[in-house]
Design an enzyme around this catalytic site. Structure first.
Site, PDB file in Angstrom:
ATOM      1  N   GLY A   6       7.487  25.017  18.378  1.00 13.12           N
ATOM      2  CA  GLY A   6       8.631  24.115  18.312  1.00 13.12           C
ATOM      3  C   GLY A   6       9.748  24.647  17.442  1.00 13.12           C
ATOM      4  O   GLY A   6       9.654  25.722  16.846  1.00 13.12           O
ATOM      5  N   ASP A   7      10.817  23.868  17.370  1.00 15.11           N
ATOM      6  CA  ASP A   7      12.025  24.272  16.649  1.00 15.11           C
ATOM      7  C   ASP A   7      12.088  23.556  15.297  1.00 15.11           C
ATOM      8  O   ASP A   7      11.083  23.500  14.587  1.00 15.11           O
ATOM      9  CB  ASP A   7      13.261  23.977  17.518  1.00 15.11           C
ATOM     10  CG  ASP A   7      14.445  24.856  17.178  1.00 15.11           C
ATOM     11  OD1 ASP A   7      15.073  24.609  16.141  1.00 15.11           O
ATOM     12  OD2 ASP A   7      14.744  25.798  17.945  1.00 15.11           O
ATOM     13  N   ILE A   8      13.226  22.987  14.955  1.00 14.30           N
ATOM     14  CA  ILE A   8      13.401  22.381  13.636  1.00 14.30           C
ATOM     15  C   ILE A   8      13.128  20.883  13.667  1.00 14.30           C
ATOM     16  O   ILE A   8      13.404  20.218  14.681  1.00 14.30           O
ATOM     17  CB  ILE A   8      14.824  22.657  13.088  1.00 14.30           C
ATOM     18  CG1 ILE A   8      14.875  22.413  11.576  1.00 14.30           C
ATOM     19  CG2 ILE A   8      15.883  21.833  13.829  1.00 14.30           C
ATOM     20  CD1 ILE A   8      16.073  23.030  10.893  1.00 14.30           C
ATOM     21  N   THR A   9      12.574  20.369  12.610  1.00 14.04           N
ATOM     22  CA  THR A   9      12.398  18.927  12.474  1.00 14.04           C
ATOM     23  C   THR A   9      12.513  18.531  11.012  1.00 14.04           C
ATOM     24  O   THR A   9      12.566  19.377  10.123  1.00 14.04           O
ATOM     25  CB  THR A   9      11.065  18.451  13.088  1.00 14.04           C
ATOM     26  OG1 THR A   9      11.127  17.042  13.292  1.00 14.04           O
ATOM     27  CG2 THR A   9       9.879  18.789  12.202  1.00 14.04           C
ATOM     28  N   TYR A  10      12.556  17.211  10.816  1.00 12.56           N
ATOM     29  CA  TYR A  10      12.685  16.637   9.472  1.00 12.56           C
ATOM     30  C   TYR A  10      11.461  15.784   9.171  1.00 12.56           C
ATOM     31  O   TYR A  10      10.941  15.084  10.052  1.00 12.56           O
ATOM     32  CB  TYR A  10      13.949  15.767   9.415  1.00 12.56           C
ATOM     33  CG  TYR A  10      13.930  14.727   8.298  1.00 12.56           C
ATOM     34  CD1 TYR A  10      14.183  15.086   6.980  1.00 12.56           C
ATOM     35  CD2 TYR A  10      13.625  13.391   8.571  1.00 12.56           C
ATOM     36  CE1 TYR A  10      14.148  14.142   5.953  1.00 12.56           C
ATOM     37  CE2 TYR A  10      13.593  12.441   7.559  1.00 12.56           C
ATOM     38  CZ  TYR A  10      13.854  12.818   6.252  1.00 12.56           C
ATOM     39  OH  TYR A  10      13.798  11.893   5.249  1.00 12.56           O
ATOM     40  N   GLY A  45       4.464  19.309  16.961  1.00  9.89           N
ATOM     41  CA  GLY A  45       4.415  20.766  16.952  1.00  9.89           C
ATOM     42  C   GLY A  45       3.067  21.180  16.396  1.00  9.89           C
ATOM     43  O   GLY A  45       2.648  20.676  15.356  1.00  9.89           O
ATOM     44  N   GLY A  50       0.886  18.939  13.700  1.00  6.86           N
ATOM     45  CA  GLY A  50       0.620  17.733  14.480  1.00  6.86           C
ATOM     46  C   GLY A  50       1.861  16.956  14.854  1.00  6.86           C
ATOM     47  O   GLY A  50       2.750  17.483  15.508  1.00  6.86           O
ATOM     48  N   ALA A  74       4.931  13.656  13.895  1.00  5.87           N
ATOM     49  CA  ALA A  74       5.690  12.907  12.892  1.00  5.87           C
ATOM     50  C   ALA A  74       6.308  11.697  13.580  1.00  5.87           C
ATOM     51  O   ALA A  74       7.209  11.851  14.418  1.00  5.87           O
ATOM     52  CB  ALA A  74       6.767  13.787  12.272  1.00  5.87           C
ATOM     53  N   CYS A 103      14.721  19.471  16.931  1.00  2.54           N
ATOM     54  CA  CYS A 103      13.941  20.203  17.944  1.00  2.54           C
ATOM     55  C   CYS A 103      14.822  21.116  18.790  1.00  2.54           C
ATOM     56  O   CYS A 103      14.419  21.549  19.873  1.00  2.54           O
ATOM     57  CB  CYS A 103      13.159  19.236  18.838  1.00  2.54           C
ATOM     58  SG  CYS A 103      12.104  18.104  17.913  1.00  2.54           S
TER      59      CYS A 103
END
EC number: 2.3.1.181
Length: 236
Positions: A90-94, A162, A173, A175, A191
């Site tokens: 996956g890409d970016i997450t918070y 992710g 896992g 969020a 994402c």
């Protein structure tokens, strides 16, 4: 096959400390699998499911694009947030307070050896949980995670996912935004998907706060059914 899963609620815990803890559990399972194969033994492997809330943090998956983080180092500091490049897909997450983060660290040899099925069951756990709050959540074709109003101009993501897997052992896992401060998502392209909104359970229900323990209880109920697992709560 060991279908018992130890459930640990870590409370509010630093991202890096939790990542290190995940890695230690992940490695312990892998090491045992390798030893079983090398020594022709059959010692059962353990399974874990960690619940945690993190202080404000942005994480970028191994296939992620750094340009999807819209803050520089100084701005991150101003926001009281940290940033890590990590080894999940996956890409970016918070991640942040008010979000339920779940890290299943499972030996899928104890359940089924199919990563696609694993991800779909995690999504199904979220979908069934949100249905108990009267929300029709669903999958979005080609996009991992759980969404509302898919296929409309109002599509919005409520749960990001992710994972990493090696020798059928999983880590990282999901969020789920429950009482999340959605303003923090404005600092990234979540994402890596442009033009899609993010939402939280309390926003959707129009209330100030949802009981986090209640949501966790519902998640575990559906998780144990979907994975045909026996859950063992461990005090940490």
């Amino acid at each position: 096959m060991n279908k018992t899963i130890d459930i640990q609620d870590l409370g509010l815990k630093d991202y890096k400390d939790t990542w290190d803890y995940q890695e230690a559990l992940f490695k312990s399972i892998l090491d045992l699998k390798i030893r079983n194969r090398r020594e022709a033994t059959n010692e059962p492997t353990s399974n874990y499911f960690l619940f945690v809330e993190h202080p404000h943090v942005y994480t970028l998956g191994k296939s992620g694009d750094m340009s999807n983080l819209l803050l520089n180092e100084e701005q991150l500091k101003d926001k009281g947030a940290t940033f890590y490049k990590i080894n999940r897909g996956g890409d970016i997450t918070y991640h942040g307070p008010g979000q339920i983060v779940g890290y299943p660290i499972l030996d899928l040899d104890n359940f089924f050896t199919d990563i696609h099925k694993y991800l779909r069951l995690l999504e199904e756990m979220i979908i069934l949980t949100l249905a108990e709050y009267g929300l029709k959540a669903e999958r979005s074709p080609g996009e991992t995670g759980v969404w509302l109003d898919v296929g409309t101009p109002f599509a919005r993501k409520i749960c990001a996912m992710g994972v990493r897997a090696s020798r059928w052992v999983t880590m990282h896992g999901f969020a789920l935004n429950v009482n999340a401060d959605l303003g923090y998502f404005d600092n990234i392209i979540p994402c890596g998907i442009r033009g899609k909104a993010v939402t939280s359970l309390n926003v959707e229900l129009g209330v100030e706060r949802i009981s986090m323990p209640q949501v966790k209880e519902k998640l575990l109920k559906h998780f144990s059914t979907l994975f045909e697992a026996e859950l063992n709560t461990v005090t940490v």
